[in-house]
Scaffold this motif. Sequence first.
Motif, PDB file in Angstrom:
ATOM      1  N   PRO A   1       0.807  -1.235   0.000  1.00  0.00           N
ATOM      2  CA  PRO A   1       0.000   0.000   0.000  1.00  0.00           C
ATOM      3  C   PRO A   1       0.831   1.273   0.000  1.00  0.00           C
ATOM      4  O   PRO A   1       0.362   2.327  -0.449  1.00  0.00           O
ATOM      5  CB  PRO A   1      -0.844  -0.123   1.271  1.00  0.00           C
ATOM      6  CG  PRO A   1      -0.109  -1.086   2.138  1.00  0.00           C
ATOM      7  CD  PRO A   1       0.577  -2.037   1.216  1.00  0.00           C
ATOM      8  N   THR A   2       2.080   1.213   0.486  1.00  0.00           N
ATOM      9  CA  THR A   2       2.899   2.421   0.521  1.00  0.00           C
ATOM     10  C   THR A   2       3.276   2.900  -0.876  1.00  0.00           C
ATOM     11  O   THR A   2       3.673   4.058  -1.045  1.00  0.00           O
ATOM     12  CB  THR A   2       4.183   2.190   1.336  1.00  0.00           C
ATOM     13  OG1 THR A   2       5.018   1.233   0.662  1.00  0.00           O
ATOM     14  CG2 THR A   2       3.855   1.678   2.726  1.00  0.00           C
ATOM     15  N   LEU A   3       3.176   2.021  -1.881  1.00  0.00           N
ATOM     16  CA  LEU A   3       3.512   2.406  -3.245  1.00  0.00           C
ATOM     17  C   LEU A   3       2.339   3.053  -3.981  1.00  0.00           C
ATOM     18  O   LEU A   3       2.483   3.481  -5.125  1.00  0.00           O
ATOM     19  CB  LEU A   3       3.995   1.181  -4.035  1.00  0.00           C
ATOM     20  CG  LEU A   3       5.250   0.495  -3.492  1.00  0.00           C
ATOM     21  CD1 LEU A   3       5.691  -0.624  -4.426  1.00  0.00           C
ATOM     22  CD2 LEU A   3       6.380   1.496  -3.294  1.00  0.00           C
ATOM     23  N   TRP A   4       1.188   3.142  -3.309  1.00  0.00           N
ATOM     24  CA  TRP A   4      -0.010   3.692  -3.955  1.00  0.00           C
ATOM     25  C   TRP A   4      -0.571   4.874  -3.170  1.00  0.00           C
ATOM     26  O   TRP A   4      -1.766   5.168  -3.240  1.00  0.00           O
ATOM     27  CB  TRP A   4      -1.055   2.588  -4.126  1.00  0.00           C
ATOM     28  CG  TRP A   4      -0.475   1.421  -4.854  1.00  0.00           C
ATOM     29  CD1 TRP A   4      -0.021   0.255  -4.311  1.00  0.00           C
ATOM     30  CD2 TRP A   4      -0.225   1.329  -6.255  1.00  0.00           C
ATOM     31  NE1 TRP A   4       0.496  -0.563  -5.276  1.00  0.00           N
ATOM     32  CE2 TRP A   4       0.378   0.061  -6.482  1.00  0.00           C
ATOM     33  CE3 TRP A   4      -0.454   2.174  -7.345  1.00  0.00           C
ATOM     34  CZ2 TRP A   4       0.767  -0.365  -7.754  1.00  0.00           C
ATOM     35  CZ3 TRP A   4      -0.072   1.756  -8.603  1.00  0.00           C
ATOM     36  CH2 TRP A   4       0.527   0.508  -8.802  1.00  0.00           C
ATOM     37  N   SER A   5       0.324   5.577  -2.447  1.00  0.00           N
ATOM     38  CA  SER A   5      -0.116   6.723  -1.652  1.00  0.00           C
ATOM     39  C   SER A   5       0.614   7.999  -2.069  1.00  0.00           C
ATOM     40  O   SER A   5       0.744   8.926  -1.290  1.00  0.00           O
ATOM     41  CB  SER A   5       0.128   6.461  -0.161  1.00  0.00           C
ATOM     42  OG  SER A   5       1.511   6.236   0.086  1.00  0.00           O
ATOM     43  N   TYR A   6       1.084   8.026  -3.313  1.00  0.00           N
ATOM     44  CA  TYR A   6       1.842   9.168  -3.817  1.00  0.00           C
ATOM     45  C   TYR A   6       0.911  10.362  -4.111  1.00  0.00           C
ATOM     46  O   TYR A   6      -0.273  10.182  -4.406  1.00  0.00           O
ATOM     47  CB  TYR A   6       2.576   8.781  -5.105  1.00  0.00           C
ATOM     48  CG  TYR A   6       1.659   8.229  -6.166  1.00  0.00           C
ATOM     49  CD1 TYR A   6       0.959   9.064  -7.031  1.00  0.00           C
ATOM     50  CD2 TYR A   6       1.481   6.854  -6.304  1.00  0.00           C
ATOM     51  CE1 TYR A   6       0.102   8.556  -7.984  1.00  0.00           C
ATOM     52  CE2 TYR A   6       0.620   6.326  -7.264  1.00  0.00           C
ATOM     53  CZ  TYR A   6      -0.050   7.186  -8.104  1.00  0.00           C
ATOM     54  OH  TYR A   6      -0.905   6.683  -9.046  1.00  0.00           O
TER      55      TYR A   6
ATOM     56  N   SER B   1      12.885   7.036  -0.230  1.00  0.00           N
ATOM     57  CA  SER B   1      12.868   5.579  -0.376  1.00  0.00           C
ATOM     58  C   SER B   1      11.611   5.111  -1.103  1.00  0.00           C
ATOM     59  O   SER B   1      11.670   4.238  -1.985  1.00  0.00           O
ATOM     60  CB  SER B   1      12.950   4.915   1.001  1.00  0.00           C
ATOM     61  OG  SER B   1      12.803   3.513   0.890  1.00  0.00           O
ATOM     62  N   ALA B   2      10.468   5.703  -0.761  1.00  0.00           N
ATOM     63  CA  ALA B   2       9.215   5.317  -1.412  1.00  0.00           C
ATOM     64  C   ALA B   2       9.256   5.653  -2.903  1.00  0.00           C
ATOM     65  O   ALA B   2       8.785   4.876  -3.741  1.00  0.00           O
ATOM     66  CB  ALA B   2       8.039   6.022  -0.744  1.00  0.00           C
ATOM     67  N   LEU B   3       9.824   6.820  -3.244  1.00  0.00           N
ATOM     68  CA  LEU B   3       9.917   7.198  -4.646  1.00  0.00           C
ATOM     69  C   LEU B   3      10.797   6.204  -5.406  1.00  0.00           C
ATOM     70  O   LEU B   3      10.442   5.755  -6.506  1.00  0.00           O
ATOM     71  CB  LEU B   3      10.487   8.608  -4.777  1.00  0.00           C
ATOM     72  CG  LEU B   3      10.713   9.088  -6.216  1.00  0.00           C
ATOM     73  CD1 LEU B   3       9.405   9.152  -6.989  1.00  0.00           C
ATOM     74  CD2 LEU B   3      11.421  10.448  -6.229  1.00  0.00           C
TER      75      LEU B   3
END
Length: 278
Positions: free
Chosen positions: A174-179, A251-253
């Motif tokens: 889910p952290t990759l879809w909260s941009y 890191s998320a980017l």
Amino acid sequence: MNGLLGNDLERVCHRAAELVARWGGGPVPDLGAFQVDDSGWDFRVFHVGPWCLRAARRPEAAVRMEREAAALAVVRTVVGLPMPAPDELAPGVTVGPWLEGRPLTAEDVPAVADELAHALHALHALAPSAIGVEAGEGHQEATRQEALEVLNQARQHRLQSPDVAVLAVGIEDPTLWSYPPTLVHADLTPNHILVSEDGTALAGLLDWSDLRVDDPAIDLAGIGCAVGEESGDLLVDAYLRCKPQGAAIESALKRRVRLREAWGRIVEELHNAGCRRG
């Protein structure tokens, strides 16, 4: 594929020559002077002396071309690099100055990464409302569903690439879809990034017909997807230097860029296998 100017390429060239002559008020150019790129999914491109004529292959591409021309009038003022300046000749057909340069290669990336990163930062900072678009509600989830569709196609056609596993893991994170969505070029491949002949400077950014609101990682993944992750990492690092965001966001980017690189390679593999169109 057919085009709005017709199917037979020789006749299309004649029609393109007539349109350029009418637009420029001069004689019909010799067809021997034409260079034709007939490889694009959406457009044919004709290099006619100092001009670039572009013809949509189908009506939906023509609509995108019209939106692109309007958006470029705004985007050109903030990106700070040479970009197309098209005039409409007919529905789905534009002409404008030819941008000199050659497509980016992996060897060019170290010299131009900072310049490209600053241009992308300026684009991503531009308010979408400036070109009349907005991110729809539920954008990130809709995009995740698009990724899931690609994953299912890859599994259906038994693709063996490690990218399939990368995409599968990323879809469930889910952290990759909260941009935060931004304006993106959305097709920033090396063929759309022009550099000077010596490779030391950017000479232009092409093909803005996919311009939309989406994940900025898309624009950072095109190079890595096409010419290798090492080159892609140089651009990502340069982009992060433009405006440091903190370790967690950076890191998320980087992880989203890896996901987008894998996604892009899978789509290309499906295209090459004749499994996917558009």
